[in-house]
Design a protein around this motif. Structure first.
Motif, PDB file in Angstrom:
ATOM      1  N   LYS A  86       0.851  -1.188   0.000  1.00  0.00           N
ATOM      2  CA  LYS A  86       0.000   0.000   0.000  1.00  0.00           C
ATOM      3  C   LYS A  86       0.891   1.244   0.000  1.00  0.00           C
ATOM      4  O   LYS A  86       2.047   1.188   0.444  1.00  0.00           O
ATOM      5  CB  LYS A  86      -0.866   0.015   1.262  1.00  0.00           C
ATOM      6  CG  LYS A  86      -1.716  -1.224   1.455  1.00  0.00           C
ATOM      7  CD  LYS A  86      -2.446  -1.169   2.788  1.00  0.00           C
ATOM      8  CE  LYS A  86      -3.294  -2.406   3.013  1.00  0.00           C
ATOM      9  NZ  LYS A  86      -3.993  -2.366   4.316  1.00  0.00           N
ATOM     10  N   PRO A  87       0.367   2.366  -0.448  1.00  0.00           N
ATOM     11  CA  PRO A  87       1.167   3.597  -0.411  1.00  0.00           C
ATOM     12  C   PRO A  87       1.702   3.913   0.993  1.00  0.00           C
ATOM     13  O   PRO A  87       2.814   4.444   1.119  1.00  0.00           O
ATOM     14  CB  PRO A  87       0.180   4.662  -0.894  1.00  0.00           C
ATOM     15  CG  PRO A  87      -0.743   3.917  -1.802  1.00  0.00           C
ATOM     16  CD  PRO A  87      -0.910   2.565  -1.167  1.00  0.00           C
ATOM     17  N   GLU A  88       0.945   3.561   2.013  1.00  0.00           N
ATOM     18  CA  GLU A  88       1.391   3.841   3.377  1.00  0.00           C
ATOM     19  C   GLU A  88       2.535   2.937   3.832  1.00  0.00           C
ATOM     20  O   GLU A  88       3.089   3.139   4.923  1.00  0.00           O
ATOM     21  CB  GLU A  88       0.227   3.746   4.374  1.00  0.00           C
ATOM     22  CG  GLU A  88      -0.581   2.482   4.273  1.00  0.00           C
ATOM     23  CD  GLU A  88      -1.836   2.658   3.420  1.00  0.00           C
ATOM     24  OE1 GLU A  88      -1.750   3.286   2.333  1.00  0.00           O
ATOM     25  OE2 GLU A  88      -2.893   2.132   3.827  1.00  0.00           O
ATOM     26  N   ASP A  89       2.903   1.958   3.021  1.00  0.00           N
ATOM     27  CA  ASP A  89       4.077   1.143   3.318  1.00  0.00           C
ATOM     28  C   ASP A  89       5.370   1.828   2.851  1.00  0.00           C
ATOM     29  O   ASP A  89       6.467   1.328   3.119  1.00  0.00           O
ATOM     30  CB  ASP A  89       3.984  -0.223   2.627  1.00  0.00           C
ATOM     31  CG  ASP A  89       2.848  -1.072   3.178  1.00  0.00           C
ATOM     32  OD1 ASP A  89       2.149  -1.719   2.371  1.00  0.00           O
ATOM     33  OD2 ASP A  89       2.675  -1.094   4.413  1.00  0.00           O
ATOM     34  N   THR A  90       5.230   2.944   2.174  1.00  0.00           N
ATOM     35  CA  THR A  90       6.407   3.666   1.689  1.00  0.00           C
ATOM     36  C   THR A  90       7.280   4.129   2.844  1.00  0.00           C
ATOM     37  O   THR A  90       6.787   4.609   3.869  1.00  0.00           O
ATOM     38  CB  THR A  90       5.959   4.889   0.865  1.00  0.00           C
ATOM     39  OG1 THR A  90       5.315   4.426  -0.333  1.00  0.00           O
ATOM     40  CG2 THR A  90       7.144   5.763   0.475  1.00  0.00           C
ATOM     41  N   GLY A 106      21.436  -1.483  10.009  1.00  0.00           N
ATOM     42  CA  GLY A 106      21.927  -1.356   8.652  1.00  0.00           C
ATOM     43  C   GLY A 106      21.659   0.039   8.130  1.00  0.00           C
ATOM     44  O   GLY A 106      21.109   0.896   8.829  1.00  0.00           O
ATOM     45  N   GLN A 107      22.051   0.252   6.876  1.00  0.00           N
ATOM     46  CA  GLN A 107      21.889   1.567   6.267  1.00  0.00           C
ATOM     47  C   GLN A 107      20.493   1.788   5.699  1.00  0.00           C
ATOM     48  O   GLN A 107      20.110   2.924   5.423  1.00  0.00           O
ATOM     49  CB  GLN A 107      22.920   1.747   5.143  1.00  0.00           C
ATOM     50  CG  GLN A 107      24.346   1.803   5.659  1.00  0.00           C
ATOM     51  CD  GLN A 107      24.579   2.971   6.592  1.00  0.00           C
ATOM     52  OE1 GLN A 107      24.283   4.111   6.262  1.00  0.00           O
ATOM     53  NE2 GLN A 107      25.087   2.694   7.793  1.00  0.00           N
ATOM     54  N   GLY A 108      19.762   0.725   5.525  1.00  0.00           N
ATOM     55  CA  GLY A 108      18.398   0.849   5.038  1.00  0.00           C
ATOM     56  C   GLY A 108      18.273   0.699   3.536  1.00  0.00           C
ATOM     57  O   GLY A 108      19.242   0.856   2.789  1.00  0.00           O
ATOM     58  N   THR A 109      17.053   0.389   3.122  1.00  0.00           N
ATOM     59  CA  THR A 109      16.728   0.305   1.692  1.00  0.00           C
ATOM     60  C   THR A 109      15.369   0.954   1.487  1.00  0.00           C
ATOM     61  O   THR A 109      14.440   0.749   2.273  1.00  0.00           O
ATOM     62  CB  THR A 109      16.758  -1.157   1.207  1.00  0.00           C
ATOM     63  OG1 THR A 109      16.541  -1.197  -0.209  1.00  0.00           O
ATOM     64  CG2 THR A 109      15.719  -2.021   1.901  1.00  0.00           C
ATOM     65  N   GLN A 110      15.261   1.758   0.443  1.00  0.00           N
ATOM     66  CA  GLN A 110      14.048   2.550   0.224  1.00  0.00           C
ATOM     67  C   GLN A 110      12.987   1.733  -0.493  1.00  0.00           C
ATOM     68  O   GLN A 110      13.272   1.071  -1.500  1.00  0.00           O
ATOM     69  CB  GLN A 110      14.371   3.805  -0.600  1.00  0.00           C
ATOM     70  CG  GLN A 110      13.175   4.692  -0.888  1.00  0.00           C
ATOM     71  CD  GLN A 110      12.613   5.347   0.353  1.00  0.00           C
ATOM     72  OE1 GLN A 110      13.342   5.654   1.299  1.00  0.00           O
ATOM     73  NE2 GLN A 110      11.304   5.586   0.362  1.00  0.00           N
ATOM     74  N   VAL A 111      11.781   1.812   0.027  1.00  0.00           N
ATOM     75  CA  VAL A 111      10.619   1.201  -0.613  1.00  0.00           C
ATOM     76  C   VAL A 111       9.614   2.307  -0.902  1.00  0.00           C
ATOM     77  O   VAL A 111       9.228   3.052   0.001  1.00  0.00           O
ATOM     78  CB  VAL A 111       9.980   0.132   0.297  1.00  0.00           C
ATOM     79  CG1 VAL A 111       8.656  -0.353  -0.295  1.00  0.00           C
ATOM     80  CG2 VAL A 111      10.936  -1.031   0.502  1.00  0.00           C
ATOM     81  N   THR A 112       9.212   2.407  -2.156  1.00  0.00           N
ATOM     82  CA  THR A 112       8.229   3.403  -2.550  1.00  0.00           C
ATOM     83  C   THR A 112       7.079   2.694  -3.240  1.00  0.00           C
ATOM     84  O   THR A 112       7.288   1.980  -4.233  1.00  0.00           O
ATOM     85  CB  THR A 112       8.834   4.448  -3.479  1.00  0.00           C
ATOM     86  OG1 THR A 112       9.944   5.084  -2.831  1.00  0.00           O
ATOM     87  CG2 THR A 112       7.801   5.512  -3.853  1.00  0.00           C
TER      88      THR A 112
END
Length: 115
Positions: A86-90, A106-112
């Motif tokens: 869902k968009p709110e999972d961004t 960790g440094q993280g990974t972007q989810v859009t």
């Protein structure tokens, strides 16, 4: 030195799926409590799911029935299978390792999630 490296983020349409991976090194993997957290722009970092050393998994209410956290001890890796996005999972998704009293990120990974 403990290192956590995330991968698998990206841009996905609503209703789509992604699988995130987090590889841990420099520590006895089976002794860790490992989790995924996410941080949306302008918001605090919140728990998504966590797996304990005895393989108990706890999910945030917002992702239950949609996300699955799993681990592969042979690969020192945890995964987050994200379905019905869902968009709110961004947000930026971070891997966290806990071995009392120490905490590692960790440094993280972007989810859009967007159409």
């Amino acid at each position: 030195q403990v290192q956590l490296v995330e991968s698998g983020g990206g841009l996905v349409q609503p209703g789509g799926s992604l699988r995130l991976s987090c590889v841990a090194s420099g520590v006895i993997f089976s002794a860790l409590t490992l989790g995924w957290y996410r941080q949306a722009a302008g918001k605090e970092r919140d728990l998504v799911a966590v797996i304990t050393s005895d393989h108990s998994v706890i999910y945030a209410d917002s992702v239950k029935e949609r996300f699955i956290l799993s681990s592969d001890n042979a690969k020192n890796t945890i995964y987050l299978q994200m379905n019905s996005l869902k968009p709110e999972d961004t947000g930026r998704y971070y891997c966290k390792a806990m071995l009392s009293p120490y905490v590692y990120w960790g440094q993280g990974t972007q989810v859009t999630v967007s159409s």
